[in-house]
Design an enzyme around this catalytic site. Structure first.
Site, PDB file in Angstrom:
ATOM      1  N   SER A 229       2.277  -5.476   1.551  1.00 13.19           N
ATOM      2  CA  SER A 229       1.051  -5.695   1.030  1.00 13.19           C
ATOM      3  C   SER A 229       1.366  -6.119  -0.562  1.00 13.19           C
ATOM      4  O   SER A 229       0.335  -6.278  -1.387  1.00 13.19           O
ATOM      5  CB  SER A 229       0.131  -4.477   1.308  1.00 13.19           C
ATOM      6  OG  SER A 229      -0.592  -4.692   2.238  1.00 13.19           O
TER       7      SER A 229
ATOM      8  N   TYR B 152     -10.048   0.237   2.499  1.00 12.53           N
ATOM      9  CA  TYR B 152      -8.824  -0.739   2.429  1.00 12.53           C
ATOM     10  C   TYR B 152      -9.008  -1.509   3.863  1.00 12.53           C
ATOM     11  O   TYR B 152      -8.894  -0.901   4.883  1.00 12.53           O
ATOM     12  CB  TYR B 152      -7.372  -0.035   2.385  1.00 12.53           C
ATOM     13  CG  TYR B 152      -6.264  -1.078   2.183  1.00 12.53           C
ATOM     14  CD1 TYR B 152      -5.673  -1.276   0.946  1.00 12.53           C
ATOM     15  CD2 TYR B 152      -5.559  -1.635   2.974  1.00 12.53           C
ATOM     16  CE1 TYR B 152      -4.708  -2.207   0.392  1.00 12.53           C
ATOM     17  CE2 TYR B 152      -4.422  -2.376   2.818  1.00 12.53           C
ATOM     18  CZ  TYR B 152      -3.996  -2.732   1.597  1.00 12.53           C
ATOM     19  OH  TYR B 152      -3.039  -3.394   1.343  1.00 12.53           O
ATOM     20  N   SER B 153      -8.937  -2.750   3.617  1.00 10.85           N
ATOM     21  CA  SER B 153      -8.876  -3.812   4.757  1.00 10.85           C
ATOM     22  C   SER B 153      -8.092  -4.944   4.466  1.00 10.85           C
ATOM     23  O   SER B 153      -8.524  -5.850   3.816  1.00 10.85           O
ATOM     24  CB  SER B 153     -10.371  -4.273   5.013  1.00 10.85           C
ATOM     25  OG  SER B 153     -10.519  -5.088   6.154  1.00 10.85           O
ATOM     26  N   ASN B 154      -7.108  -4.964   5.493  1.00  9.39           N
ATOM     27  CA  ASN B 154      -6.149  -6.406   5.358  1.00  9.39           C
ATOM     28  C   ASN B 154      -7.159  -7.688   5.884  1.00  9.39           C
ATOM     29  O   ASN B 154      -6.731  -8.777   5.269  1.00  9.39           O
ATOM     30  CB  ASN B 154      -5.200  -6.223   6.448  1.00  9.39           C
ATOM     31  CG  ASN B 154      -4.175  -5.268   5.981  1.00  9.39           C
ATOM     32  OD1 ASN B 154      -3.727  -5.016   5.001  1.00  9.39           O
ATOM     33  ND2 ASN B 154      -4.190  -4.243   6.851  1.00  9.39           N
TER      34      ASN B 154
ATOM     35  N   THR C 103       2.157  -1.070  -3.187  1.00  8.49           N
ATOM     36  CA  THR C 103       3.035  -0.846  -2.324  1.00  8.49           C
ATOM     37  C   THR C 103       2.946  -1.964  -1.077  1.00  8.49           C
ATOM     38  O   THR C 103       1.872  -2.600  -1.070  1.00  8.49           O
ATOM     39  CB  THR C 103       2.418   0.540  -1.663  1.00  8.49           C
ATOM     40  OG1 THR C 103       1.267   0.615  -1.332  1.00  8.49           O
ATOM     41  CG2 THR C 103       3.009   1.725  -2.702  1.00  8.49           C
ATOM     42  N   GLY C 104       4.007  -1.925  -0.202  1.00 10.25           N
ATOM     43  CA  GLY C 104       4.031  -2.468   0.882  1.00 10.25           C
ATOM     44  C   GLY C 104       4.496  -1.906   2.322  1.00 10.25           C
ATOM     45  O   GLY C 104       5.639  -1.273   1.964  1.00 10.25           O
TER      46      GLY C 104
ATOM     47  N   SER D  48       9.705   1.687   7.745  1.00 11.19           N
ATOM     48  CA  SER D  48       8.578   1.930   7.204  1.00 11.19           C
ATOM     49  C   SER D  48       7.783   2.938   8.172  1.00 11.19           C
ATOM     50  O   SER D  48       7.685   4.107   7.643  1.00 11.19           O
ATOM     51  CB  SER D  48       7.758   0.590   7.006  1.00 11.19           C
ATOM     52  OG  SER D  48       6.533   1.012   6.679  1.00 11.19           O
TER      53      SER D  48
END
Length: 396
Positions: free
Chosen positions: A99, A201-203, A343-344, A370
């Site tokens: 992300s 939060y929404s991708n 962050t990702g 992860s």
């Protein structure tokens, strides 16, 4: 050895603080320092190397980092990048940045705003007619609401993680952007667009923003990011992959899944699974250069840089605030101004890339696991932030 559980809530999150779970592989620590003029035993780099070794000692396969403090740079690596060949991880290795991609996408969108081609408060339907419905109150979703996650549009990855073996299923999947949006829109709306004190939060928001970039620019997302950011900043290790393969020297990505005795390799992954919200591959040096360029005004005019940093509360209150494709974290450096960056998290890879409040110091840390990151390795990662990024604790 940590208790073997999986942080299911982090599954396919594409962003998060490193989730607490099981070790992907315990391998000996012991890395190498590549800062010019800084020997492994020196005070400047030894603390960073020790903290990085600590992440690996607690169960991460490998970890790499670059720290910039003004004109000084430290680059370190620890652990094994590839289990099959036993190759040592190096600070210049490529990895999937998850992300952190959102800040790249947001930057391109804001550049288009600066050029007058779109407006921050434009309804999405003005540019992508019929793609997303208005809220129950009749209010449309705006570009700003996509950028700061106040659209109320559901997260498509929440739907995709359901069912049997979702990570492997997604690894070999193929979706069009419209299909990803369609998956999200089958879910109940979270709240009406821009509803006060609501954030989620929404991708899916960033799939739509990537579609907006392509529609407005007339170019593919990977070409537009390369043209506007990668080439001007000479980010030689940064790409937006269009195939599952991760090219160049890189960290292999691993997860130790429930019921399995060896880490599964998720290095190769469908480029369509996280198209828009999490598909960039990069290096620690490139990400630090990118965030410093943002802070130095090389990518956006000052008024849009201020818009990007208009942080608001999230589901984690004041600890995690969110702007336009940018987050700030208060807990990383307690008692100081919050650091900012992103962050990702995608299967096989975790990334932290943050700058101090004044933009003088940057750190990018990449770990090649992860979803099954050991809790103690996560704690060690936070300790590294205190050593390298916070003014009161950083090495001298």
């Amino acid at each position: 050895m940590c208790r073997r559980t999986v942080a299911a809530s982090a599954l396919l999150a594409v962003t998060a603080l490193l989730p607490a779970a099981i070790p992907a592989a315990a391998v000996p620590a012991g890395g190498h320092l590549t800062d010019a003029g800084a020997a492994r035993g020196s005070g400047k780099g030894a603390a960073l190397q020790k903290d990085l070794d600590g992440i690996v000692a607690e169960g991460a396969p490998s970890a790499i980092a670059e720290v910039r403090d003004g004109d000084r740079v430290w680059r370190v690596g620890s652990g094994v990048a590839d289990h099959r060949g036993g190759r040592q991880a190096e600070a210049g290795d490529r990895f999937r940045a998850g992300s952190v991609t959102k800040t790249f996408v947001a930057t391109v969108v804001l550049q288009l705003v600066g050029e007058g081609r779109i407006g921050l408060d434009d309804p999405v339907g003005r540019h992508l007619p019929g793609l997303v419905p208005d809220g129950d109150d009749g209010m449309p979703v705006t570009v700003r609401q996509l950028l700061n996650h106040t659209s109320g549009i559901p997260n498509y990855t929440d739907a995709l993680r359901r069912g049997h073996d979702p990570i492997r299923r997604l690894q070999h999947s193929h979706y069009t952007p419209r299909e990803l949006v369609g998956i999200a829109l089958k879910e109940p709306r979270l709240f009406n667009p821009g509803q006060p004190r609501k954030w989620a939060y929404s991708n899916t928001n960033y799939v739509i923003l990537a579609m907006l970039i392509e529609k407005t620019s007339g170019r593919a997302l990977d070409h537009e990011i390369a043209r506007r950011i990668v080439h001007p900043l000479h980010l030689t290790g940064t790409t937006v992959p269009t195939t599952p393969h991760l090219s160049g020297r890189h960290l292999n990505g691993y997860e130790l899944l429930p019921g399995e005795h060896a880490p599964a390799d998720f290095t190769d992954f469908s480029p369509t699974a996280f198209w828009g919200p999490g598909n960039i591959a990069s290096t620690t040096a490139d990400l630090n250069r990118f965030y410093r360029a943002l802070s130095d005004g090389k990518l956006l005019p000052s008024y849009l840089w201020e818009e990007m940093r208009a942080f608001r509360g999230t589901d984690r209150g004041s600890d995690r605030m969110y702007g336009l494709g940018l987050e700030s974290r208060a807990a990383y450096c307690p008692g100081e101004k919050p650091v900012w960056g992103h962050t990702g998290s995608v299967p096989g890879y975790s990334t932290f890339s943050f700058s101090s409040a004044d933009g003088r110091r940057q750190i990018t840390l990449a770990v090649n696991t992860s979803l099954t990151m050991p809790e103690k390795a996560n704690d060690a990662a936070l300790k590294l932030f205190g050593t390298s990024l916070c003014a009161k604790q950083r090495f001298e």
